[in-house]
Design an enzyme around this catalytic site. Structure first.
Site, mmCIF file in Angstrom:
data_model
loop_
_atom_site.group_PDB
_atom_site.id
_atom_site.type_symbol
_atom_site.label_atom_id
_atom_site.label_comp_id
_atom_site.label_asym_id
_atom_site.label_seq_id
_atom_site.Cartn_x
_atom_site.Cartn_y
_atom_site.Cartn_z
ATOM 1 N N LYS A 114 0.876 -1.176 0.000
ATOM 2 C CA LYS A 114 0.000 0.000 0.000
ATOM 3 C C LYS A 114 0.916 1.230 0.000
ATOM 4 C CE LYS A 114 -3.916 2.145 2.342
ATOM 5 N NZ LYS A 114 -3.330 3.497 2.433
ATOM 6 N N ARG A 135 -6.765 11.704 -7.622
ATOM 7 C CA ARG A 135 -7.956 10.943 -7.240
ATOM 8 C C ARG A 135 -9.152 11.845 -6.957
ATOM 9 N NH1 ARG A 135 -9.945 9.255 -2.392
ATOM 10 N NH2 ARG A 135 -11.043 7.272 -2.350
ATOM 11 N N CYS A 398 -3.339 33.329 31.318
ATOM 12 C CA CYS A 398 -3.350 33.185 29.859
ATOM 13 C C CYS A 398 -1.989 33.608 29.301
ATOM 14 C CB CYS A 398 -4.460 34.041 29.264
ATOM 15 S SG CYS A 398 -4.419 34.106 27.446
#
Length: 661
Positions: A114, A135, A398
């Protein structure tokens, strides 16, 4: 979260991951994570006996980019079903034998590599290579003929004169990649992206410099010849001078296949190209015909995926990143390491609990697992290296705005939604996006400029920007400034569903915003919606309903929304007066390319006519609107009609559609 809500969430997540992987060539999650979500979706669909129209379980791949001319394949390029264990292979073998029982057709298997590259579909007519395509979505790809012509192993002419489509894989060898990177100004990170990027580059000269190779492994469409077995196909390919892998083996039982898989590991590691598994196919064509296809996979083939590769490296740092919702996500910075031809330097840690569970520290060595060409995951730490390593600090503030963070479940959030730059910039970009307020010409760079230079801190601030402000900014000339101001002004007259989506309500996507607009018909009614009524809407469960209520009860959000309304935002729901017409109440599927309508335009028109537009054809479909180069949906519609099953399905052309309006 309700089951239907989870179903919708899984479909949306997987479709986004598929878009990143197939269309952008920028995979964002590991194959393992994708497979886990996909498997969960399959089980949930079975449990609910429901398959959403855009579910990845009935799709074959992703959308086509606009840079290249679309090409319609003569035969579909199918995805392959996959498995990871011998037990799964045995189960597949039992299904094959059960379906072929009594047919008299011999059962043999052929096994091949594959390949991990870019799928190619090569069209030959009268012995000439006349087209090469990617494809794409399985029925329509991108024409890349000039690029493919640079691959010296692909023949430009062949002895066979009939029309055929040959399927293969474009690859960049590991040794070729190494040689290229020695002299490249910008080294390539991995062979797969190197091949995909070269073949999808508009300049064939760039493709040629990559020195790509290819392997061919199937003939999907053929005229002037017939095949009884897959081995005959491979012999035909070799006879016509196509590059075919020297590893192809035939087996009479699945147990022989499994024995081969168990001994092939070292052989695969020595290859000069990447492979992420093996493909096992039923050999006889008559057996394939009898086995047929599911909506996505051929029943006669199975991909066996190798175990993910694991290696160790040092964790150098952890950087906390802030998203649009304020969620902090830890990103791991690694000592660069090569895994299967890929240089890995980053990995995503999910949250603080993930860090604790995996016992990782800065300076320790960690196990990295990589499945194919995707972002790797940290599996855990090597205990012996933890001594002397530095604990990862749980953020109290933060990293962007230094506000004190809050914890909600397993996640950490910055609550400063009003002035935290990453949150606000992301929120403004979302607000201005095409599916939201559609402010043309607005970008993330623009949002950052407005935040930094014009102190933009609220969505409503957009509508107070002046020409004099913009013209002073870098890269803002007269025309760009006027165009942006005009686009911002035009956004004031918007559709209700677009405005609801633009606000960025947690857990509310485009479809839910549309459903809210259709049900409540005014913004005020949505603001005042009650929980018990919300959960009666399609795909709205407890969590989504509570998210909507919490959003509109937030005092800061109320102020922001009121400012937007005061700035002149007029979100309107236009009740379409649907006159009696042939499409009212009908189910319509659109396929192929239409001359006068884009896909979004035709969908909106049909919905205005009262039709339900779906993505898959069944006996319950009323109309299939087929444009140029219609593919598998047209084939399926013709099969349904020819089968004699009771159906009102009718295939119409674009001209017939317009005549019916």
């Amino acid at each position: 979260m309700g089951s239907m809500e989870r179903l919708r969430q899984l479909v949306d997540i997987l479709n986004e991951y598929s878009y990143q992987y197939y269309v952008l060539d920028e995979p964002v999650v590991s194959d393992k994570e994708y497979d886990q979500l996909y498997d969960e979706l399959v089980l949930l669909e079975k449990e609910l006996n429901t398959v959403l129209e855009d579910s990845p379980t009935i799709r074959v791949g992703g959308d086509v980019l606009k840079n290249f001319k679309a090409h319609n394949h003569l035969a579909p390029l199918w995805s392959l079903d996959k498995c990871k264990t011998p037990e799964e292979l045995i189960s597949w073998d039992l299904r094959v034998r059960r379906l072929l029982e009594g047919s008299g057709v011999p059962i043999e298997y052929v096994m091949e590599y594959k390949f991990d590259g870019l799928t190619l579909n090569l069209t030959y007519n009268n012995g000439q290579l006349v087209q090469a395509a990617t494809r794409g979505n399985g029925t329509t790809g991108e024409g890349i003929l000039e690029q493919v012509k640079t691959i010296k192993t692909i023949p430009l002419t062949i002895p066979h004169k009939g029309r055929i489509e040959v399927q293969g894989e474009g690859l960049m060898g590991l040794s070729v990649l190494a040689a290229y990177n020695k002299t490249a100004l910008e080294p390539l990170k991995n062979p797969r992206n190197a091949a995909a990027g070269a073949l999808r580059n508009l300049d064939p000269k760039v493709t040629a410099k990559r020195k790509l190779s290819a392997f061919c492994y199937n003939v999907g469409f053929y005229e002037g010849i017939d095949f009884n077995t897959h081995m005959e196909i491979l012999a035909f390919l070799k006879a016509n001078k196509f590059p075919v892998s020297n590893y192809t083996k035939k087996f009479h039982t699945i147990h022989q296949v499994i024995e081969e898989i168990e001994t092939i590991g070292e052989q695969v590691k020595s290859l000069d190209f990447l492979t992420d598994g093996l493909v096992i196919k039923v050999n006889h064509m008559e057996a394939r015909r009898l086995l047929g296809y599911t909506q996505k996979f051929p029943r006669w083939a199975m991909a066996f995926k190798f175990e993910a590769e694991e290696m160790t490296t040092e964790l150098k740092d952890v950087i906390w990143q802030v998203g649009r919702t304020g969620k902090l996500t830890p990103a791991a910075v690694l000592e660069p390491i090569d895994i299967g031809g890929v240089t890995v330097s980053r990995a995503t840690l999910n949250n603080w609990e993930d860090i604790q569970r995996k016992k990782v520290k800065i300076g320790c060595r960690v196990w990295i697992r990589r499945s194919n060409d995707v972002i790797p995951e940290i599996m855990g730490s090597i205990e012996e290296t933890l001594e002397g390593a530095m604990d990862i600090e749980k953020p109290q503030h933060c990293p962007a705005c230094h506000s004190e963070v809050v914890e909600r479940g397993a996640h950490i959030f910055c609550p400063n939604s009003l002035s935290c730059k990453p949150q606000l910039v992301s929120r403004i970009v979302h607000y201005a996006s095409r599916d939201a307020m559609d402010i043309v010409g607005f970008s993330e760079k623009t949002a950052e400029q407005l935040f930094e230079e014009l102190n933009l801190r609220d969505l409503a601030d957009l509508y107070e920007i002046k020409y004099e402000d913009l013209i002073k900014l870098p890269r803002f000339g007269d025309k760009k400034a006027r165009n942006l101001l005009e686009a911002i002004e035009n956004s004031k007259n918007c559709k209700l569903d677009s405005f609801v989506y633009a606000l960025g309500i947690p857990n509310v996507g485009r479809k839910t915003a549309t459903d809210l607009a259709k049900h409540y018909k005014s913004f005020q009614a949505i603001q005042e919606a009650e929980f018990q009524e919300l959960i009666t809407l399609p795909d709205v469960g407890d969590i989504v309903a509570q998210s909507i209520i919490d959003f509109f009860e937030d005092e800061e959000i109320k102020k922001s929304v009121n400012r937007l309304i005061n700035e002149g935002i007029r979100p309107l729901f236009k009740e379409v007066e649907q006159q009696e017409n042939i499409f009212l109440g009908k189910t319509v599927v659109v396929t192929g390319t239409l001359e006068k309508y884009g896909r979004k335009e035709i969908k909106e028109l049909l919905e205005k006519l009262g039709a339900k537009v779906t993505g898959s054809v069944s006996k319950n479909t009323d109309f299939l609107l087929a444009g140029e180069a219609a593919g598998s949906k047209l084939e399926k519609a013709m099969e349904i009609i020819a089968s004699g099953v009771e159906t009102s399905l009718r295939i119409i052309s674009e001209a017939e559609f317009e005549a019916m309006l």
